[in-house]
Design a protein around this motif. Structure first.
Motif, PDB file in Angstrom:
ATOM      1  N   GLN A 133       1.667   4.606 -52.894  1.00 34.02           N
ATOM      2  CA  GLN A 133       1.749   5.878 -53.601  1.00 34.02           C
ATOM      3  C   GLN A 133       0.895   5.918 -54.869  1.00 34.02           C
ATOM      4  N   MET A 134       0.347   7.113 -55.124  1.00 32.92           N
ATOM      5  CA  MET A 134      -0.473   7.363 -56.304  1.00 32.92           C
ATOM      6  C   MET A 134      -0.031   8.676 -56.936  1.00 32.92           C
ATOM      7  N   GLY A 179       0.828  15.644 -63.118  1.00 34.84           N
ATOM      8  CA  GLY A 179       1.806  15.710 -62.033  1.00 34.84           C
ATOM      9  C   GLY A 179       1.208  15.635 -60.650  1.00 34.84           C
ATOM     10  N   GLY A 180      -0.076  15.234 -60.541  1.00 33.50           N
ATOM     11  CA  GLY A 180      -0.739  15.177 -59.244  1.00 33.50           C
ATOM     12  C   GLY A 180      -0.141  14.132 -58.311  1.00 33.50           C
ATOM     13  N   ASN A 181      -0.290  14.372 -57.012  1.00 33.26           N
ATOM     14  CA  ASN A 181       0.302  13.523 -55.979  1.00 33.26           C
ATOM     15  C   ASN A 181      -0.778  13.148 -54.965  1.00 33.26           C
ATOM     16  N   SER A 182      -0.803  11.884 -54.574  1.00 35.75           N
ATOM     17  CA  SER A 182      -1.704  11.426 -53.515  1.00 35.75           C
ATOM     18  C   SER A 182      -1.276  10.031 -53.090  1.00 35.75           C
ATOM     19  N   GLY A 183      -2.090   9.392 -52.276  1.00 35.97           N
ATOM     20  CA  GLY A 183      -1.780   8.043 -51.830  1.00 35.97           C
ATOM     21  C   GLY A 183      -2.694   7.627 -50.702  1.00 35.97           C
ATOM     22  N   ILE A 184      -2.524   6.382 -50.285  1.00 33.33           N
ATOM     23  CA  ILE A 184      -3.223   5.854 -49.120  1.00 33.33           C
ATOM     24  C   ILE A 184      -2.183   5.286 -48.163  1.00 33.33           C
ATOM     25  N   PHE A 185      -2.303   5.630 -46.885  1.00 32.30           N
ATOM     26  CA  PHE A 185      -1.443   5.073 -45.851  1.00 32.30           C
ATOM     27  C   PHE A 185      -2.161   3.904 -45.187  1.00 32.30           C
ATOM     28  N   VAL A 186      -1.450   2.795 -45.000  1.00 31.90           N
ATOM     29  CA  VAL A 186      -1.980   1.679 -44.217  1.00 31.90           C
ATOM     30  C   VAL A 186      -1.138   1.539 -42.944  1.00 31.90           C
ATOM     31  N   TRP A 187      -1.743   0.928 -41.921  1.00 30.32           N
ATOM     32  CA  TRP A 187      -1.088   0.740 -40.619  1.00 30.32           C
ATOM     33  C   TRP A 187      -0.541   2.075 -40.094  1.00 30.32           C
ATOM     34  N   CYS A 188      -1.361   3.081 -40.193  1.00 28.82           N
ATOM     35  CA  CYS A 188      -0.949   4.478 -39.985  1.00 28.82           C
ATOM     36  C   CYS A 188      -1.302   4.952 -38.577  1.00 28.82           C
ATOM     37  N   ALA A 195      -3.180  18.437 -55.191  1.00 28.86           N
ATOM     38  CA  ALA A 195      -3.735  18.313 -56.535  1.00 28.86           C
ATOM     39  C   ALA A 195      -5.110  17.654 -56.487  1.00 28.86           C
ATOM     40  N   LYS A 196      -5.980  18.065 -57.394  1.00 29.77           N
ATOM     41  CA  LYS A 196      -7.311  17.475 -57.470  1.00 29.77           C
ATOM     42  C   LYS A 196      -7.226  16.044 -57.995  1.00 29.77           C
ATOM     43  N   GLN A 220      18.027  16.656 -63.770  1.00 25.06           N
ATOM     44  CA  GLN A 220      17.879  15.243 -64.061  1.00 25.06           C
ATOM     45  C   GLN A 220      16.457  14.780 -63.740  1.00 25.06           C
ATOM     46  N   GLN A 221      15.832  14.123 -64.722  1.00 22.86           N
ATOM     47  CA  GLN A 221      14.489  13.604 -64.515  1.00 22.86           C
ATOM     48  C   GLN A 221      14.487  12.493 -63.478  1.00 22.86           C
ATOM     49  N   GLN A 222      13.466  12.496 -62.613  1.00 19.17           N
ATOM     50  CA  GLN A 222      13.300  11.417 -61.647  1.00 19.17           C
ATOM     51  C   GLN A 222      13.004  10.116 -62.391  1.00 19.17           C
ATOM     52  N   PRO A 223      13.388   8.959 -61.822  1.00 16.01           N
ATOM     53  CA  PRO A 223      13.099   7.681 -62.492  1.00 16.01           C
ATOM     54  C   PRO A 223      11.603   7.454 -62.619  1.00 16.01           C
ATOM     55  N   ILE A 224      11.165   6.995 -63.788  1.00 15.58           N
ATOM     56  CA  ILE A 224       9.743   6.793 -64.039  1.00 15.58           C
ATOM     57  C   ILE A 224       9.145   5.777 -63.082  1.00 15.58           C
ATOM     58  N   ALA A 225       9.965   4.851 -62.568  1.00 12.15           N
ATOM     59  CA  ALA A 225       9.456   3.852 -61.619  1.00 12.15           C
ATOM     60  C   ALA A 225       8.886   4.516 -60.366  1.00 12.15           C
ATOM     61  N   TYR A 226       9.302   5.745 -60.076  1.00 14.16           N
ATOM     62  CA  TYR A 226       8.842   6.456 -58.891  1.00 14.16           C
ATOM     63  C   TYR A 226       7.332   6.624 -58.874  1.00 14.16           C
ATOM     64  N   VAL A 227       6.713   6.744 -60.054  1.00 16.78           N
ATOM     65  CA  VAL A 227       5.293   7.084 -60.083  1.00 16.78           C
ATOM     66  C   VAL A 227       4.384   5.877 -60.246  1.00 16.78           C
TER      67      VAL A 227
END
Length: 250
Positions: free
Chosen positions: A126-127, A100-109, A224-225, A141-148
């Motif tokens: 998103q990652m 369930g970890g959450n992270s990401g990279i921002f571009v043009w930030c 999250a690690k 209600q479960q979030q749509p799997i496409a979200y991840v």
């Protein structure tokens, strides 16, 4: 009284300025930046290391070891690249170490953290770890799997037009991300306000007409690690000079 208030205002601005300066200290180097010529025409070009500055995390959040960058996830926030990028290709590999970890990279930030979300304005690549949808049900209600699976979206006020809409976000058309402990590979092509994303060897998502088209890269810690490795940036030719598409320099 007026003099006293004026002194307080001046002190407040000085204090905020000191805090901002501290937050922008250089932390580490990670990844390699190359020109198009170095990468394509001269394959032996080594490029140069990318320097990263803290925005609102800490020097214990990140640990760079050669081509590997460890991210503890806390405090929530970002580090930014030393320079801004406009048109470029980014290769990066990443994996979550917690379900369930959450992270990401921002571009043009803009690399300016919102005091509430602790995250900046930019285009987020998103990652999310696959179990995120199981851990964050809404009203049962479960979030749509496409979200991840590699969503692209403007965050913190950036706007854009999704090619594969899920509201204002663009979702991947095929679920290709791997779960906790497994390495994923992203190829991200950013040109003139359009971002295209390949997940583990296939282009599956895109978004266009970004309101900002030149800015910093930001790596995200979000509770999250996880780890990044083998980050490479290949800079492409710039587009037309349009100041409204460029974030303010720090």
């Amino acid at each position: 009284m007026k003099t006293y208030i004026s002194i307080l205002i001046i002190f407040s601005f000085l204090f905020l300025g000191i805090q901002f300066a501290v937050a922008q200290q250089k932390l580490f180097q990670f990844g390699v930046e190359k020109s198009f010529d170095e990468s394509i025409l001269n394959g032996k070009g080594k490029g140069k290391p990318i320097q990263w500055f803290d925005v609102n995390t800490s020097d214990t959040t990140w640990k760079a070891k050669g081509k590997l960058l460890q991210n503890s996830g806390n405090p929530i926030g970002v580090v930014r690249s030393e320079k801004m990028y406009e048109n470029f290709i980014m290769h990066v590999e990443w994996r979550h170490l917690e379900k369930g970890g959450n992270s990401g990279i921002f571009v043009w930030c803009d690399a300016k953290a919102d005091p509430n979300s602790r995250l900046p304005m930019g285009m987020e690549v998103q990652m999310l770890e696959l179990d995120w949808v199981n851990q964050h049900a809404v009203n049962g209600q479960q979030q749509p799997i496409a979200y991840v699976h590699g969503e692209l979206f403007g965050a913190g006020g950036m706007t854009a037009s999704p090619d594969n809409p899920r509201g204002v976000r663009s979702k991947s058309l095929e679920n290709r991300c791997l779960g906790v402990g497994e390495w994923n590979k992203y190829t991200v092509v950013c040109v003139d306000g359009t971002v295209k994303l390949a997940v583990n060897g296939k282009f599956v998502n895109s978004i266009r007409f970004a309101s900002k088209r030149k800015g910093y890269l930001c790596l995200e810690a979000e509770g999250a690690k996880m780890e990044f490795r083998n980050l490479q940036i290949i800079e492409l030719e710039p587009g037309m000079d349009r100041p409204e598409f460029v974030v303010d320099a720090l």
